[in-house]
Design an enzyme around this catalytic site. Structure first.
Site, PDB file in Angstrom:
ATOM      1  N   GLU A 103       0.517  -1.403   0.228  1.00  0.00           N
ATOM      2  CA  GLU A 103      -0.023  -0.287  -0.259  1.00  0.00           C
ATOM      3  C   GLU A 103       0.731   1.397   0.317  1.00  0.00           C
ATOM      4  O   GLU A 103       0.755   1.966   0.540  1.00  0.00           O
ATOM      5  CB  GLU A 103      -0.937  -0.347   1.332  1.00  0.00           C
ATOM      6  CG  GLU A 103      -1.859  -0.993   1.610  1.00  0.00           C
ATOM      7  CD  GLU A 103      -2.972  -1.120   2.540  1.00  0.00           C
ATOM      8  OE1 GLU A 103      -2.640  -1.135   3.069  1.00  0.00           O
ATOM      9  OE2 GLU A 103      -4.806  -1.293   1.726  1.00  0.00           O
ATOM     10  N   GLU A 141      -4.500 -10.145   0.511  1.00  0.00           N
ATOM     11  CA  GLU A 141      -5.575 -10.105   1.054  1.00  0.00           C
ATOM     12  C   GLU A 141      -6.781 -10.912   1.414  1.00  0.00           C
ATOM     13  O   GLU A 141      -6.402 -10.279   0.698  1.00  0.00           O
ATOM     14  CB  GLU A 141      -5.037  -8.752   1.834  1.00  0.00           C
ATOM     15  CG  GLU A 141      -3.386  -8.546   3.003  1.00  0.00           C
ATOM     16  CD  GLU A 141      -2.939  -6.855   3.274  1.00  0.00           C
ATOM     17  OE1 GLU A 141      -4.525  -6.338   3.993  1.00  0.00           O
ATOM     18  OE2 GLU A 141      -2.513  -6.840   3.234  1.00  0.00           O
TER      19      GLU A 141
HETATM   20  C1  GAL Z   1      -4.894  -3.791   4.072  1.00  0.00           C
HETATM   21  C2  GAL Z   1      -3.503  -3.672   4.736  1.00  0.00           C
HETATM   22  C3  GAL Z   1      -3.649  -4.508   5.744  1.00  0.00           C
HETATM   23  C4  GAL Z   1      -4.471  -4.097   6.992  1.00  0.00           C
HETATM   24  C5  GAL Z   1      -5.739  -4.342   6.421  1.00  0.00           C
HETATM   25  C6  GAL Z   1      -7.146  -4.644   7.148  1.00  0.00           C
HETATM   26  O1  GAL Z   1      -4.797  -2.734   3.828  1.00  0.00           O
HETATM   27  O2  GAL Z   1      -2.918  -3.803   3.940  1.00  0.00           O
HETATM   28  O3  GAL Z   1      -1.863  -4.054   6.965  1.00  0.00           O
HETATM   29  O4  GAL Z   1      -4.476  -3.457   7.370  1.00  0.00           O
HETATM   30  O5  GAL Z   1      -5.983  -4.004   5.193  1.00  0.00           O
HETATM   31  O6  GAL Z   1      -6.537  -4.884   8.531  1.00  0.00           O
END
Ligand code: GAL
Length: 941
Positions: free
Chosen positions: A408, A470
């Protein structure tokens, strides 16, 4: 501009090289140091680097440590907003400054030898002096730095090391990861002798040719060094050239085969652990050793509930073993390279690693990335420096199959510079960066939190390997929908799995004034800007014990599927490489949850990706509902689990339950004393509400739809919880429409609706005698224009607090919800009411048991109440109401009532993962509709 406000990199450090141990002498400088924290740089003591400086009044502080974890300053949590004004590279004058001092002796035998001083991690920056001489300055919190101390070290004498650490530096703009802001020398500190004619650095290239099964080995290092790997018959081989080492066993996460060897120069010997594997992208599919791999991964941050960013080695080993025991096969090191030990263990235990650079500038997204350092040439060197220090440090780990440029940080030319350098230095590993959607710089397409339908679309069309860096945000109760993603990974070859966000809840262990332990989150330390409990989003609780989300994930990603098929049991090997030779299969037959027989199940050899069907074992005849549970267990102990550990299981129906029989019409309700009775049940004659079943008092039985919102209910743009509250579902009022004691039993009609709302639920409660029990047939009819799904639909009631043992026959042993119920099986379970609760750090709906055929709530003598479904219901039992659960912000705010609150439900809305990602699937939303719900109640004992 101060030195620490320069965009970086640091100054005075030696070129980056691999992390390794050798026979060269070294000295750990971990231990108790002297420490002084000043609120700003201006307040920091002058001359502290002078060896004669008097630090006797300073505090003692362990190193490694983060100082906020030891009572100096306070932790602060933000997700992506910078906790200081955004005016890079400047940071506030109020910049907490931690001065660290250590006096130490070095053996006289080190005299005249070249020595380096190595820091594995300093957050956010460090200026270093030895014996009063400045060595340099480092930025890049989670990458190592070394200084040459040969000229200033005094072997045989007292030495004084002084390190000034600022909480904020220009580097902080590149370290905006979603986690606690914590500062200090948080990884190991060590002096290492660098022998003359030694091995300053080396790069192992160990490939596996899947066509021939041969390994190839080339070690790039100082000319003249030699390599021995006795197991491979490689003795005294030359470096800097490629050797065909003949047939070998490849390294994979499933078969973490390491070959031990030695790299020798005249002045130094380095032990080697070599894993042979080749990573390739072939036809848009990421392969290792010629086969597609599937990531069943987690994002792992480094955090400990009392030690902050310092995770003791034994905790690391235990948590990686815990991952392996839950079928996890991959780690994304979100969002920085981990402590080097983690990678050693991944090599050893078998976990694929995506090693991620210490880089995030997410705070710039707030106003759409203006002046993002990622595209600003002034920051180019800092970006490159971080990448270089990671790749050099970690290049010899077979477990690492992808390099990630960071997280990010928008996208810009500095990412391009990182990618170009990395490709030249290490062409053997593909590159990842999620924000590079066009594939300008990277080799894999990556996304976070896309909903399943989008994953399917991408899977069907994309020509690159596609991974979810993620997904399935594990905040609070959830994630739901894991099964849906898993199906897509099984369907589309280029959908190669992903990494659940995230492994661990970052709660900080605290005590209330009366000594009750709880976990703190954002805002609990008086932060001006914070993101509350968004930092509590792991598959394991802060103490690293598994949450139901982890149990669900383990089941969904299990490497063996055991299913019922016509005429048999299908066993599918879902591994990418290994057969199932390490597993033994057994079965247990249970009639209404009681074991009646067990045995071993012979399963022929099943290669990776294949299935076999085996016959159902001969089992005794049973009368009641019967299930056969088949377990796949480790035959022998491994480094991460004992023999007998269940890796996968499946449950097959053997005999269905008898359909419920409608009772004979019973006696009409009769008036007795001031009550109406139906068999053993007594009712209030005016309200028609249930008072007792036999001698068991029942309070407050009524229709109920509210649940304490989960983090997921509270998430997304239009949170379900807000819609529920707007519709008044947390505050239904109830009105009796009529009461009729005729036609065999008692009929009560009620209407439940919220203040100010027209929509209502009209319920017809028909109570009849059913032998010793009393039966309730509840018919619910919605009125008005319902547009919100219900949290749940069912009954609430309160029972005496002594009925605190619950036995049930249904899904268990853990909690389950309609979109998170892969991990439960049908069985008979007993728990206390307290054990039924899942202690989510931020209190919320939890502990639901589904598919319950019957449940008994009993006191110590076995007296109590039995509830039977027709056929099933969902159950929660707690010492507090849903309202109290919804109001609590920390676990210690939940105070037991003097009754047990029981919910008996026809259904619940699912969980989804809207706290960051898709909400509950349409079909798992509890849409308001006419509903019939039947239960029988009987007194016990
Ligand atoms: C993503 C980010 C993580 C964390 C997650 C939400 O956007 O890469 O570091 O913030 O969202 O928990």
């Amino acid at each position: 501009m101060t030195y620490y406000e320069r965009p970086g990199p640091g100054a005075g450090g030696l070129p980056a090289r691999a992390a390794f141990a050798s026979d060269a002498p070294s000295l750990s400088l971990n231990g108790t140091w002297r420490f002084h924290l000043a609120p700003s740089v201006a307040d920091a003591p002058e001359g502290f680097e002078d060896p004669g400086f008097d630090d006797s009044g300073w505090a003692a502080l362990p190193v490694p440590s983060t100082w906020q974890s030891h009572g100096h300053g306070k932790p602060a949590y933000t997700n992506f907003r910078y906790p200081f004004p955004v005016e890079a590279p400047h940071v506030p004058d109020e910049n907490p400054t931690g001065d660290h001092r250590l006096s130490f002796d070095v053996p006289g035998s080190w005299r005249g030898k070249p020595v380096v001083l190595r820091f594995d991690g300093i957050d956010s920056c460090g200026r270093v002096w030895l014996n009063g001489t400045e060595l340099g300055y480092t930025q890049g919190s989670r990458v190592p730095v070394e200084f040459d101390v040969s000229a200033v070290l005094r072997p045989g004498q007292r030495n004084v090391l002084a390190v000034r650490v600022h909480q904020w530096s220009a580097g902080s703009y590149l370290e905006d990861q979603d986690q606690w802001w914590l500062s200090g020398i948080f990884r190991d500190v060590r002096l290492v002798v660098r022998p003359e004619h030694g091995i300053p650095d080396f790069f192992v290239h160990a490939g596996y040719d899947h066509r021939t099964g041969h390994g190839s080995l080339r070690i790039d290092t100082t000319a003249g060094a030699r390599v021995s790997v006795p197991e491979l018959g490689l003795a005294d081989a030359a470096v800097n050239e490629t050797h065909d080492v003949g047939p070998i066993e490849g390294w994979t996460a499933e078969t973490p085969r390491l070959y031990h060897g030695t790299l020798s120069a005249t002045g130094e010997q380095v032990p080697l652990r070599i894993g042979f594997r080749t990573v390739e992208i072939s036809d848009g599919v990421l392969t290792v050793n010629g086969r597609r791999i599937r990531f069943r991964g987690v994002n792992r941050h480094e955090f400990h509930p009392t030690l902050g960013r310092v995770v003791p080695p034994e905790v690391v080993r235990a948590e990686l073993a815990e991952m392996k025991r839950h079928n996890i096969n991959a780690i994304r090191t979100s969002h920085y390279p981990p402590d080097p030990l983690v990678l050693d263990l991944c090599d050893e235990l078998g976990l694929w690693v995506m090693d991620e650079c210490d880089l995030e500038t997410h705070g710039y997204e707030v106003d759409d990335w203006p002046e993002n350092p990622s595209d600003d040439p002034r920051w180019r060197d800092a970006y490159l420096d971080r990448m270089r220090r990671m790749v050099e440090r970690d290049k010899n780990h077979p477990s690492i199959v992808l390099w990630s440029l960071g997280n990010e940080s928008g996208i810009g030319r500095n990412h391009g510079a990182m990618a170009d350098w990395t490709r030249l230095r290490d062409p053997s590993r593909p590159l990842h960066y999620e924000r590079d959607r066009e594939g300008r710089y990277v080799d894999v397409y990556s996304r976070m939190y896309p909903p399943p339908d989008e994953v399917a679309r991408i899977g069907a069309t994309k020509k690159m390997p596609f991974i979810l860096c993620e997904y399935a945000h594990a905040m609070g109760n959830g994630p739901g929908r894991l099964v849906e993603y898993e199906r897509l990974f099984d369907t589309y070859p280029r959908c190669q799995g992903g990494f659940v966000w995230e492994w661990l809840d970052h709660g900080i262990r605290q005590r209330t004034p009366d000594g009750t332990e709880f976990y703190a989150y954002g805002g609990d330390f008086g932060e001006e800007v914070h993101d509350g409990n968004f930092v509590i989003d792991g598959l394991v609780f802060p103490d690293r014990s598994p949450s139901p989300g982890l149990i669900e994930y383990a089941k969904v990603i299990e490497p063996v599927r055991i299913e019922s098929v016509a005429g048999g049991i299908r066993v599918t090997n879902r591994r990418d490489f290994a057969a199932l030779d390490d597993l033994s299969f057994d079965w247990v037959l249970e009639e209404e949850g009681r074991e009646v027989a067990r045995g071993a199940l012979a399963v022929p050899r099943v290669a990776a990706g294949e299935s076999v069907d085996v016959a159902v074992p001969k089992v005794p005849t049973t009368l009641a509902e019967t299930w056969l549970t088949v377990n796949a267990r480790l035959s022998d102990a491994t480094e991460w689990a004992p023999a007998g550990h269940v890796v996968a299981w499946g449950q097959l129906p053997v005999r269905q339950p008898e359909p419920p029989v409608a009772p004979e019409p019973g006696q009409e309700a009769v008036r007795r004393g001031g009550e109406l009775t139906v068999g053993r049940a007594a009712f209030d004659p005016v309200r028609g509400s249930l008072l007792r079943i036999g001698d068991v008092p029942v309070a407050g039985l009524r229709l109920d739809v509210w649940r304490a919102p989960t983090d997921n209910d509270r998430g997304s743009e239009e949170p379900l919880a807000d819609r529920w509250r707007a519709a008044g579902l947390d505050r239904l009022q109830h009105r009796v429409l009529g009461l009729e004691a005729s036609g065999g039993g008692l009929t009560v009609r009620t209407r439940s609706a919220a203040a100010g709302q027209r929509e209502g639920l009209v319920a017809t409660w028909r109570w009849t005698e059913d032998g010793a029990a009393v039966r309730l047939r509840l018919a619910i009819e919605p009125e008005g224009d319902w547009t919100v799904p219900l949290p749940r639909l069912g009954l609430r009631l309160a029972l005496p607090a002594l009925l605190d043992t619950v036995e049930w026959y249904g899904s268990g042993p853990g909690e389950s919800y309609v979109d998170s119920c892969a991990a439960v099986r049908i069985g008979r379970f007993t728990r206390t009411v307290d054990q039924l609760q899942t202690p989510y750090v931020f209190p919320q709906e939890n502990g639901n048991r589904r598919d319950v055929r019957w449940a008994e709530l009993r006191d110590a003598d076995g007296a109590g109440l039995r509830v039977k479904g027709a056929p099933t219901f969902e159950l929660t039992a707690r010492r507090w109401t849903s309202e109290a659960l919804a109001a609590a912000r920390h676990t210690y705010e939940l105070v037991p009532d003097d009754v047990i609150h029981v919910n008996l439900d026809a259904g619940h809305t699912g969980l989804g993962s809207a706290s960051c990602g898709p909400g509950v699937a349409e079909r798992h939303r509890l849409i308001v509709a006419p509903t019939i719900f039947e239960l029988t109640f009987r007194e016990l004992g």
